[in-house]
Scaffold this motif. Structure first.
Motif, mmCIF file in Angstrom:
data_model
loop_
_atom_site.group_PDB
_atom_site.id
_atom_site.type_symbol
_atom_site.label_atom_id
_atom_site.label_comp_id
_atom_site.label_asym_id
_atom_site.label_seq_id
_atom_site.Cartn_x
_atom_site.Cartn_y
_atom_site.Cartn_z
ATOM 1 N N MET A 1 -29.399 13.022 -49.764
ATOM 2 C CA MET A 1 -29.256 11.598 -49.570
ATOM 3 C C MET A 1 -27.998 11.353 -48.732
ATOM 4 N N PHE A 2 -28.115 10.464 -47.766
ATOM 5 C CA PHE A 2 -27.012 10.162 -46.877
ATOM 6 C C PHE A 2 -26.126 9.084 -47.482
ATOM 7 N N TYR A 3 -24.836 9.144 -47.141
ATOM 8 C CA TYR A 3 -23.894 8.139 -47.618
ATOM 9 C C TYR A 3 -22.690 8.078 -46.686
ATOM 10 N N TYR A 4 -21.966 6.987 -46.767
ATOM 11 C CA TYR A 4 -20.683 6.834 -46.089
ATOM 12 C C TYR A 4 -19.620 6.679 -47.157
ATOM 13 N N GLU A 5 -18.448 7.209 -46.888
ATOM 14 C CA GLU A 5 -17.312 6.980 -47.774
ATOM 15 C C GLU A 5 -16.466 5.881 -47.147
ATOM 16 N N VAL A 6 -16.287 4.790 -47.887
ATOM 17 C CA VAL A 6 -15.535 3.638 -47.391
ATOM 18 C C VAL A 6 -14.414 3.317 -48.371
ATOM 19 N N LEU A 7 -13.455 2.559 -47.900
ATOM 20 C CA LEU A 7 -12.275 2.216 -48.686
ATOM 21 C C LEU A 7 -12.417 0.817 -49.260
ATOM 22 N N LYS A 23 -24.657 -2.480 -48.077
ATOM 23 C CA LYS A 23 -23.334 -2.022 -47.640
ATOM 24 C C LYS A 23 -23.440 -0.817 -46.716
ATOM 25 N N TYR A 24 -24.421 0.054 -46.959
ATOM 26 C CA TYR A 24 -24.637 1.211 -46.090
ATOM 27 C C TYR A 24 -25.009 0.745 -44.684
ATOM 28 N N LYS A 25 -25.903 -0.215 -44.620
ATOM 29 C CA LYS A 25 -26.332 -0.739 -43.323
ATOM 30 C C LYS A 25 -25.160 -1.364 -42.579
ATOM 31 N N GLN A 26 -24.324 -2.112 -43.284
ATOM 32 C CA GLN A 26 -23.172 -2.742 -42.655
ATOM 33 C C GLN A 26 -22.151 -1.707 -42.199
ATOM 34 N N ALA A 27 -21.959 -0.652 -42.984
ATOM 35 C CA ALA A 27 -21.020 0.401 -42.612
ATOM 36 C C ALA A 27 -21.535 1.164 -41.401
#
Length: 53
Positions: A1-7, A23-27
């Protein structure tokens, strides 16, 4: 599964936003640079409800 790490802008902790969420789409599209984690989001929402009533 794909993900982004955001602050998180509130608590300054890094959290993961997973594929399929808004939030994933926005990132991915870099529309929004600041994010709020689920814990802070819930805390902010509850504080707003308390202050409204």
């Amino acid at each position: 599964m794909f993900y982004y790490e955001v602050l998180c802008y509130n608590c300054k902790k890094t959290f993961k936003v997973y594929e399929g969420s808004q939030k994933y789409k926005q990132a991915k599209e870099n529309n929004i640079k600041v994010f709020c984690c689920e814990d802070c989001d819930h805390r902010i929402r509850m504080e707003a409800i308390k202050n409204f009533f």
